[in-house]
Design a protein around this motif. Sequence first.
Motif, short mmCIF file in Angstrom:
data_model
loop_
_atom_site.label_atom_id
_atom_site.label_comp_id
_atom_site.label_asym_id
_atom_site.label_seq_id
_atom_site.Cartn_x
_atom_site.Cartn_y
_atom_site.Cartn_z
N THR A 201 0.86 -1.17 0.00
CA THR A 201 0.00 0.00 0.00
C THR A 201 0.90 1.23 0.00
OG1 THR A 201 -1.95 1.05 1.00
CG2 THR A 201 -0.22 0.29 2.51
N TRP A 202 0.31 2.37 -0.25
CA TRP A 202 1.10 3.61 -0.35
C TRP A 202 0.69 4.58 0.74
CZ3 TRP A 202 4.91 4.39 -4.10
CH2 TRP A 202 4.97 3.41 -5.09
N ILE A 203 1.68 5.23 1.32
CA ILE A 203 1.44 6.33 2.26
C ILE A 203 1.94 7.61 1.58
CG2 ILE A 203 2.04 7.35 4.48
CD1 ILE A 203 2.26 4.52 5.59
N LYS A 204 1.04 8.55 1.41
CA LYS A 204 1.39 9.79 0.73
C LYS A 204 1.56 10.93 1.73
CE LYS A 204 -1.15 8.44 -3.42
NZ LYS A 204 -2.23 8.80 -4.37
N ALA A 205 2.58 11.73 1.52
CA ALA A 205 2.81 12.89 2.38
C ALA A 205 2.25 14.14 1.71
CB ALA A 205 4.30 13.07 2.64
N ALA A 206 1.57 14.97 2.49
CA ALA A 206 0.97 16.20 1.97
C ALA A 206 1.44 17.39 2.80
CB ALA A 206 -0.54 16.10 1.97
N VAL A 207 1.49 18.55 2.17
CA VAL A 207 1.90 19.77 2.84
C VAL A 207 0.70 20.71 2.91
CG1 VAL A 207 3.43 21.76 2.79
CG2 VAL A 207 4.27 19.55 2.04
N SER A 222 10.29 2.71 8.96
CA SER A 222 9.44 1.70 9.60
C SER A 222 10.06 1.29 10.92
CB SER A 222 9.28 0.47 8.70
OG SER A 222 8.64 -0.59 9.39
N SER A 223 9.25 1.21 11.97
CA SER A 223 9.78 0.83 13.28
C SER A 223 10.13 -0.65 13.35
CB SER A 223 8.76 1.17 14.38
OG SER A 223 7.57 0.41 14.21
N LYS A 224 9.48 -1.47 12.52
CA LYS A 224 9.75 -2.91 12.48
C LYS A 224 9.79 -3.38 11.02
CE LYS A 224 7.79 -4.22 16.97
NZ LYS A 224 6.79 -5.09 17.65
N PRO A 225 10.93 -3.25 10.37
CA PRO A 225 11.02 -3.67 8.96
C PRO A 225 10.75 -5.16 8.75
CG PRO A 225 12.86 -2.25 9.57
CD PRO A 225 12.16 -2.59 10.84
N SER A 226 10.92 -5.97 9.81
CA SER A 226 10.63 -7.40 9.67
C SER A 226 9.13 -7.65 9.48
CB SER A 226 11.12 -8.17 10.90
OG SER A 226 10.46 -7.73 12.08
N VAL A 227 8.29 -6.71 9.95
CA VAL A 227 6.84 -6.80 9.78
C VAL A 227 6.40 -6.10 8.50
CG1 VAL A 227 4.59 -6.12 10.74
CG2 VAL A 227 6.39 -7.01 12.24
N GLY A 228 6.95 -4.90 8.28
CA GLY A 228 6.60 -4.15 7.07
C GLY A 228 7.69 -3.15 6.73
N THR A 229 8.09 -3.15 5.47
CA THR A 229 9.12 -2.21 5.03
C THR A 229 8.46 -1.03 4.33
OG1 THR A 229 9.38 -3.36 2.91
CG2 THR A 229 10.82 -4.05 4.73
N VAL A 230 9.18 0.08 4.22
CA VAL A 230 8.69 1.24 3.49
C VAL A 230 9.87 1.82 2.70
CG1 VAL A 230 9.09 2.81 5.44
CG2 VAL A 230 7.45 3.45 3.64
N ASP A 231 9.62 2.12 1.41
CA ASP A 231 10.70 2.68 0.60
C ASP A 231 10.62 4.20 0.60
OD1 ASP A 231 8.70 3.38 -1.19
OD2 ASP A 231 9.19 1.80 -2.64
N ALA A 233 9.64 6.19 -1.54
CA ALA A 233 8.46 6.75 -2.18
C ALA A 233 7.21 6.60 -1.32
CB ALA A 233 8.24 6.09 -3.54
N GLY A 234 7.33 5.88 -0.18
CA GLY A 234 6.17 5.69 0.68
C GLY A 234 5.42 4.41 0.44
N ARG A 235 6.00 3.49 -0.32
CA ARG A 235 5.34 2.21 -0.58
C ARG A 235 5.64 1.24 0.55
NH1 ARG A 235 6.84 -1.17 -5.88
NH2 ARG A 235 8.84 -1.22 -4.77
#
Length: 262
Positions: A201-207, A222-231, A233-235
């Motif tokens: 899924t994607w997390i988008k940052a807005a200003v 990500s606080s726990k990359p073993s559970v979920g990673t984030v690149d 771009a926010g994916r």
Amino acid sequence: GAGETPQTGGLQPLPGPGSVTIGGFGGKAAPTRVWTGKTVRYEATVVPAGVGGVTWTSSNPKVASVGPDGTVKGLTEGRVVITATAGAGISATRALTVMTKVAKVASPVKRATMTKGTALRIPAVAYTDAGTKARLTWKSSNPKVAKVATTGKVTALRPGWANITATSLSGKRVSMLIRVAPAARPADGLKAVAVEVGQTTWIKAAVTPAAATVTAAPEFTSSKPSVGTVDKAGRVTAKKSGTTVVTVRYAGKTARVTVRVP
């Protein structure tokens, strides 16, 4: 009795000075399926009888061959059309499915959650009695929510639910329940999101305000990359069951999104 027209399962003879109809050999119902390596036999009735002999052809001899007496042998999985043509050029056809005996159809995916606009290939396999893989056809119960290609690739179109079914030519099948969730909102309004293992899924940052000048790109961690990673771009990609917190730093501000992986 004498003078009766053979039953042809709804097949209508072609109009003209003569006609050909196809039935099963010996007055039996015309076969519509055959196993690979096995044979079935058709019989053609020509009216009037003196119109000429019958020539048999297969639309795909690699899938099924047909002999001069109407005997068809299944060679490999698929669908063919068997044609009987009389000497006067009149003809009739029969559709035939060639099947492989399938022991089971299996998939490790029983249900999945997708977001609008994403795609997922479902790894379903049809296992034959010999341990080889057989052909599958795919269908979505709700193609307006999630459509599926002949390869098993599912594309999420709009929020809702759909059953994706993979079926072998012999009728064995397996189904997967797909939930399509709305696309993620901007990070400043998104507090939590659920993502299935292996999904993204994607997390988008807005200003705010939108006219503000920002020179640096947002940072995602990500606080726990073993559970979920984030690149960058926010994916977010779900790795295993658990909970992680994705922190977004952008334009001097910080936002956090809780990601739950069921």
